[in-house]
Write a protein that holds these residues in place. Structure first.
Motif, PDB file in Angstrom:
ATOM      1  N   GLN A 138      18.245  30.101  18.079  1.00  0.00           N
ATOM      2  CA  GLN A 138      19.230  29.065  18.372  1.00  0.00           C
ATOM      3  C   GLN A 138      18.700  27.713  17.906  1.00  0.00           C
ATOM      4  N   GLN A 139      19.604  26.876  17.445  1.00  0.00           N
ATOM      5  CA  GLN A 139      19.242  25.504  17.084  1.00  0.00           C
ATOM      6  C   GLN A 139      19.674  24.605  18.231  1.00  0.00           C
ATOM      7  N   GLN A 140      18.755  23.825  18.747  1.00  0.00           N
ATOM      8  CA  GLN A 140      19.028  22.981  19.903  1.00  0.00           C
ATOM      9  C   GLN A 140      20.018  21.864  19.610  1.00  0.00           C
ATOM     10  N   ALA A 141      19.879  21.247  18.459  1.00  0.00           N
ATOM     11  CA  ALA A 141      20.725  20.104  18.119  1.00  0.00           C
ATOM     12  C   ALA A 141      21.356  20.355  16.757  1.00  0.00           C
ATOM     13  N   PRO A 142      22.516  19.789  16.504  1.00  0.00           N
ATOM     14  CA  PRO A 142      23.174  20.034  15.231  1.00  0.00           C
ATOM     15  C   PRO A 142      22.553  19.293  14.050  1.00  0.00           C
ATOM     16  N   SER A 143      21.557  18.468  14.289  1.00  0.00           N
ATOM     17  CA  SER A 143      20.948  17.737  13.184  1.00  0.00           C
ATOM     18  C   SER A 143      19.436  17.821  13.257  1.00  0.00           C
ATOM     19  N   ALA A 144      18.803  17.532  12.142  1.00  0.00           N
ATOM     20  CA  ALA A 144      17.349  17.533  12.052  1.00  0.00           C
ATOM     21  C   ALA A 144      16.855  16.098  12.122  1.00  0.00           C
ATOM     22  N   SER A 145      15.613  15.944  12.558  1.00  0.00           N
ATOM     23  CA  SER A 145      15.047  14.600  12.593  1.00  0.00           C
ATOM     24  C   SER A 145      14.035  14.454  11.471  1.00  0.00           C
ATOM     25  N   PRO A 146      14.095  13.343  10.732  1.00  0.00           N
ATOM     26  CA  PRO A 146      13.149  13.146   9.630  1.00  0.00           C
ATOM     27  C   PRO A 146      11.761  12.824  10.161  1.00  0.00           C
ATOM     28  N   GLN A 147      10.754  13.363   9.518  1.00  0.00           N
ATOM     29  CA  GLN A 147       9.363  13.111   9.868  1.00  0.00           C
ATOM     30  C   GLN A 147       8.603  12.746   8.604  1.00  0.00           C
ATOM     31  N   ASP A 148       7.820  11.687   8.668  1.00  0.00           N
ATOM     32  CA  ASP A 148       6.966  11.311   7.548  1.00  0.00           C
ATOM     33  C   ASP A 148       5.549  11.785   7.831  1.00  0.00           C
ATOM     34  N   ALA A 149       4.999  12.526   6.905  1.00  0.00           N
ATOM     35  CA  ALA A 149       3.613  12.992   7.006  1.00  0.00           C
ATOM     36  C   ALA A 149       2.895  12.503   5.762  1.00  0.00           C
ATOM     37  N   MET A 164      12.547  18.133  10.526  1.00  0.00           N
ATOM     38  CA  MET A 164      12.101  19.019  11.592  1.00  0.00           C
ATOM     39  C   MET A 164      13.318  19.425  12.422  1.00  0.00           C
ATOM     40  N   LEU A 165      13.596  20.714  12.462  1.00  0.00           N
ATOM     41  CA  LEU A 165      14.703  21.234  13.256  1.00  0.00           C
ATOM     42  C   LEU A 165      14.198  21.618  14.639  1.00  0.00           C
ATOM     43  N   ALA A 166      14.991  21.349  15.654  1.00  0.00           N
ATOM     44  CA  ALA A 166      14.669  21.773  17.009  1.00  0.00           C
ATOM     45  C   ALA A 166      15.233  23.177  17.193  1.00  0.00           C
ATOM     46  N   LEU A 167      14.386  24.179  17.079  1.00  0.00           N
ATOM     47  CA  LEU A 167      14.806  25.572  17.179  1.00  0.00           C
ATOM     48  C   LEU A 167      14.219  26.233  18.418  1.00  0.00           C
ATOM     49  N   THR A 168      14.945  27.198  18.935  1.00  0.00           N
ATOM     50  CA  THR A 168      14.476  27.999  20.061  1.00  0.00           C
ATOM     51  C   THR A 168      14.643  29.462  19.705  1.00  0.00           C
ATOM     52  N   VAL A 169      13.636  30.255  20.020  1.00  0.00           N
ATOM     53  CA  VAL A 169      13.766  31.704  19.924  1.00  0.00           C
ATOM     54  C   VAL A 169      13.871  32.214  21.356  1.00  0.00           C
ATOM     55  N   GLN A 170      14.938  32.949  21.621  1.00  0.00           N
ATOM     56  CA  GLN A 170      15.149  33.524  22.948  1.00  0.00           C
ATOM     57  C   GLN A 170      14.679  34.971  22.929  1.00  0.00           C
ATOM     58  N   LEU A 171      13.957  35.341  23.984  1.00  0.00           N
ATOM     59  CA  LEU A 171      13.363  36.668  24.103  1.00  0.00           C
ATOM     60  C   LEU A 171      13.668  37.248  25.480  1.00  0.00           C
ATOM     61  N   PRO A 172      13.587  38.571  25.633  1.00  0.00           N
ATOM     62  CA  PRO A 172      13.736  39.143  26.971  1.00  0.00           C
ATOM     63  C   PRO A 172      12.653  38.591  27.908  1.00  0.00           C
ATOM     64  N   MET A 173      12.959  38.496  29.186  1.00  0.00           N
ATOM     65  CA  MET A 173      11.991  37.989  30.160  1.00  0.00           C
ATOM     66  C   MET A 173      10.770  38.887  30.277  1.00  0.00           C
ATOM     67  N   SER A 174      10.865  40.120  29.819  1.00  0.00           N
ATOM     68  CA  SER A 174       9.723  41.033  29.874  1.00  0.00           C
ATOM     69  C   SER A 174       8.619  40.643  28.891  1.00  0.00           C
ATOM     70  N   VAL A 175       8.917  39.739  27.954  1.00  0.00           N
ATOM     71  CA  VAL A 175       7.900  39.271  27.003  1.00  0.00           C
ATOM     72  C   VAL A 175       7.072  38.203  27.713  1.00  0.00           C
ATOM     73  N   THR A 176       5.809  38.510  27.962  1.00  0.00           N
ATOM     74  CA  THR A 176       4.943  37.597  28.720  1.00  0.00           C
ATOM     75  C   THR A 176       3.659  37.326  27.949  1.00  0.00           C
ATOM     76  N   GLY A 177       2.938  36.301  28.386  1.00  0.00           N
ATOM     77  CA  GLY A 177       1.627  36.009  27.823  1.00  0.00           C
ATOM     78  C   GLY A 177       1.637  35.238  26.522  1.00  0.00           C
ATOM     79  N   LEU A 178       2.778  34.677  26.140  1.00  0.00           N
ATOM     80  CA  LEU A 178       2.832  33.910  24.894  1.00  0.00           C
ATOM     81  C   LEU A 178       2.030  32.626  25.021  1.00  0.00           C
ATOM     82  N   ARG A 179       1.533  32.146  23.878  1.00  0.00           N
ATOM     83  CA  ARG A 179       0.776  30.906  23.822  1.00  0.00           C
ATOM     84  C   ARG A 179       1.291  30.067  22.652  1.00  0.00           C
ATOM     85  N   THR A 180       1.038  28.767  22.741  1.00  0.00           N
ATOM     86  CA  THR A 180       1.353  27.938  21.590  1.00  0.00           C
ATOM     87  C   THR A 180       0.515  28.426  20.419  1.00  0.00           C
TER      88      THR A 180
END
Length: 129
Positions: free
Chosen positions: A53-64, A71-87
């Protein structure tokens, strides 16, 4: 009707919308292959249904430095049985029922959310370039 039964029903409904599949893996180290080529090693944490899912309909510009990226604000939705994830865990979209541009995309987990009455595990990600 109890809160637990309503939550269970909500989780089943959320999982019915997870029509894509993904593989989540975590970097565990590296090995040196032929010719001295260093390759990352991974453990697979999960393979199964997901929803992007995309959180917002637009992307925000980033200068590196001198580079410019959206940079798009995206979310991946998973079943609640998926545990132990880390950044920094890596999510590869394997199949997508409705978006032919999703399979093969690789996302990196940047945000984890936890709550008592969640119907899906929602993970904030950025696309790996």
């Amino acid at each position: 009707m109890s809160a637990a039964s309503v939550l269970a029903r909500g989780r089943r409904a959320a999982e019915r919308l997870m029509v894509d599949t993904c593989t989540i893996r975590r970097r565990t180290g590296e090995t040196t292959g032929p010719g001295g080529v260093v390759e990352a090693t991974y453990d697979v944490l999960y393979t199964g249904p997901c929803r992007v899912q995309q959180q917002a309909p637009s992307a925000s510009p980033q200068d590196a430095g001198e580079d410019y990226a959206l940079m798009l604000a995206l979310t991946v939705q998973l079943p609640m049985s998926v545990t132990g994830l880390r950044t920094e865990d890596e999510i590869t979209i394997d199949t997508s029922a409705h978006d032919p541009d999703l399979p093969g995309r690789v996302f990196v987990v940047k945000d984890l959310a936890h709550k008592s009455h969640a119907t899906a595990r929602r993970v904030g990600v950025v696309e790996r370039s």
